[in-house]
Enzyme design. Structure first.
Site, PDB file in Angstrom:
ATOM      1  N   ASP A  11       0.862  -1.175   0.000  1.00 39.44           N
ATOM      2  CA  ASP A  11       0.000   0.000   0.000  1.00 39.44           C
ATOM      3  C   ASP A  11       0.906   1.235   0.000  1.00 39.44           C
ATOM      4  O   ASP A  11       2.138   1.127  -0.164  1.00 39.44           O
ATOM      5  CB  ASP A  11      -0.995  -0.040   1.174  1.00 39.44           C
ATOM      6  CG  ASP A  11      -0.337   0.162   2.538  1.00 39.44           C
ATOM      7  OD1 ASP A  11       0.913   0.258   2.608  1.00 39.44           O
ATOM      8  OD2 ASP A  11      -1.080   0.231   3.550  1.00 39.44           O
ATOM      9  N   CYS A  68       3.005  -3.315   4.113  1.00 38.63           N
ATOM     10  CA  CYS A  68       2.152  -2.187   4.499  1.00 38.63           C
ATOM     11  C   CYS A  68       2.833  -1.532   5.695  1.00 38.63           C
ATOM     12  O   CYS A  68       4.004  -1.814   5.978  1.00 38.63           O
ATOM     13  CB  CYS A  68       0.703  -2.601   4.763  1.00 38.63           C
ATOM     14  SG  CYS A  68       0.395  -3.553   6.262  1.00 38.63           S
ATOM     15  N   THR A  70       2.499  -1.731   9.000  1.00 43.46           N
ATOM     16  CA  THR A  70       2.916  -2.680  10.037  1.00 43.46           C
ATOM     17  C   THR A  70       3.126  -4.089   9.503  1.00 43.46           C
ATOM     18  O   THR A  70       3.705  -4.925  10.204  1.00 43.46           O
ATOM     19  CB  THR A  70       1.833  -2.789  11.124  1.00 43.46           C
ATOM     20  OG1 THR A  70       0.620  -3.199  10.470  1.00 43.46           O
ATOM     21  CG2 THR A  70       1.616  -1.465  11.839  1.00 43.46           C
ATOM     22  N   HIS A 101       9.479 -24.200   8.212  1.00 41.97           N
ATOM     23  CA  HIS A 101       8.389 -24.877   8.911  1.00 41.97           C
ATOM     24  C   HIS A 101       7.024 -24.626   8.287  1.00 41.97           C
ATOM     25  O   HIS A 101       6.145 -25.483   8.374  1.00 41.97           O
ATOM     26  CB  HIS A 101       8.335 -24.417  10.377  1.00 41.97           C
ATOM     27  CG  HIS A 101       9.488 -24.938  11.193  1.00 41.97           C
ATOM     28  ND1 HIS A 101       9.482 -24.910  12.573  1.00 41.97           N
ATOM     29  CD2 HIS A 101      10.664 -25.498  10.835  1.00 41.97           C
ATOM     30  CE1 HIS A 101      10.628 -25.440  13.025  1.00 41.97           C
ATOM     31  NE2 HIS A 101      11.357 -25.787  11.985  1.00 41.97           N
ATOM     32  N   HIS A 136       6.117 -31.038   9.048  1.00 40.82           N
ATOM     33  CA  HIS A 136       5.559 -29.718   8.731  1.00 40.82           C
ATOM     34  C   HIS A 136       4.557 -29.799   7.575  1.00 40.82           C
ATOM     35  O   HIS A 136       3.585 -29.050   7.535  1.00 40.82           O
ATOM     36  CB  HIS A 136       6.685 -28.736   8.399  1.00 40.82           C
ATOM     37  CG  HIS A 136       7.691 -28.618   9.497  1.00 40.82           C
ATOM     38  ND1 HIS A 136       7.363 -28.149  10.752  1.00 40.82           N
ATOM     39  CD2 HIS A 136       9.007 -28.923   9.541  1.00 40.82           C
ATOM     40  CE1 HIS A 136       8.442 -28.176  11.524  1.00 40.82           C
ATOM     41  NE2 HIS A 136       9.441 -28.642  10.813  1.00 40.82           N
TER      42      HIS A 136
HETATM   43  C1  RB5 Z   1      -2.139   2.605   6.384  1.00 40.06           C
HETATM   44  O1  RB5 Z   1      -2.175   3.853   6.985  1.00 40.06           O
HETATM   45  C2  RB5 Z   1      -1.902   1.530   7.424  1.00 40.06           C
HETATM   46  O2  RB5 Z   1      -3.030   1.347   8.185  1.00 40.06           O
HETATM   47  C3  RB5 Z   1      -1.491   0.229   6.753  1.00 40.06           C
HETATM   48  O3  RB5 Z   1      -0.337   0.447   6.003  1.00 40.06           O
HETATM   49  C4  RB5 Z   1      -1.154  -0.928   7.659  1.00 40.06           C
HETATM   50  O4  RB5 Z   1      -0.245  -0.573   8.647  1.00 40.06           O
HETATM   51  C5  RB5 Z   1      -2.307  -1.681   8.186  1.00 40.06           C
HETATM   52  O5  RB5 Z   1      -2.158  -2.723   8.830  1.00 40.06           O
END
Ligand code: RB5
Length: 144
Positions: A11, A68, A70, A101, A136
């Site tokens: 993203d 993304c 996180t 695994h 596994h």
């Molecule tokens: C986008 O702002 C953020 O929410 C996305 O990149 C991600 O971290 C969501 O899990």
């Protein structure tokens, strides 16, 4: 022998990391199937997880990398597809075990949580490590 294609998508939060990892993949001799996004404009991560699922189902690539902010949202979205085993990895040990695994076919990284060196280490480890099979495989079969 044809070069292996690695699919990659992110993203907006992962866009800059995606661009850096594309360079790493090309330098390592892979072809890259870039599924977007193409700039920093805000987008929705499930759309890119879905694009990854389609690319792997179509056979355009056997393995992929998703990013993304996180790594959490896009891995949740990716794992809704039965043929995807997406592993959010925070270090090279995660990446190695995700392959050995879990036979993970998608590496997931967080641009806000992993620095550039860690992200690169994860990608290298993910691509260079094989699945151990054996016990596994039985566990993976139960999810397929
Ligand atoms: C986008 O702002 C953020 O929410 C996305 O990149 C991600 O971290 C969501 O899990």
């Amino acid at each position: 022998m044809p070069r292996e294609a690695i699919a990659i998508a992110s993203d907006h939060a992962g866009f800059e990391v995606k661009e850096a990892l594309k360079k790493l993949l090309l330098e390592a001799g892979y072809d890259v199937a870039d599924l977007g996004t193409d700039d920093l404009e805000s987008v929705d991560y499930p759309d890119f997880a879905d694009a990854m699922a389609k690319a792997l189902a179509d056979g355009g690539a056997a393995r992929g990398v998703l990013i993304c902010g996180t790594g959490i949202g896009i891995s949740i979205a990716a794992n809704r597809h039965r043929h995807i085993r997406a592993a959010r990895c925070c270090d090279a040990t995660d990446a190695r075990l995700a392959r050995e695994h879990n036979d993970a076919n998608v590496l997931v990284l967080g641009s806000r949580t992993s620095g550039p060196e860690t992200a690169s280490d994860c990608v290298r480890m993910f691509l260079d490590t094989g699945f151990e099979g054996g016990r596994h495989q039985r566990r993976i079969d139960k999810m397929s």
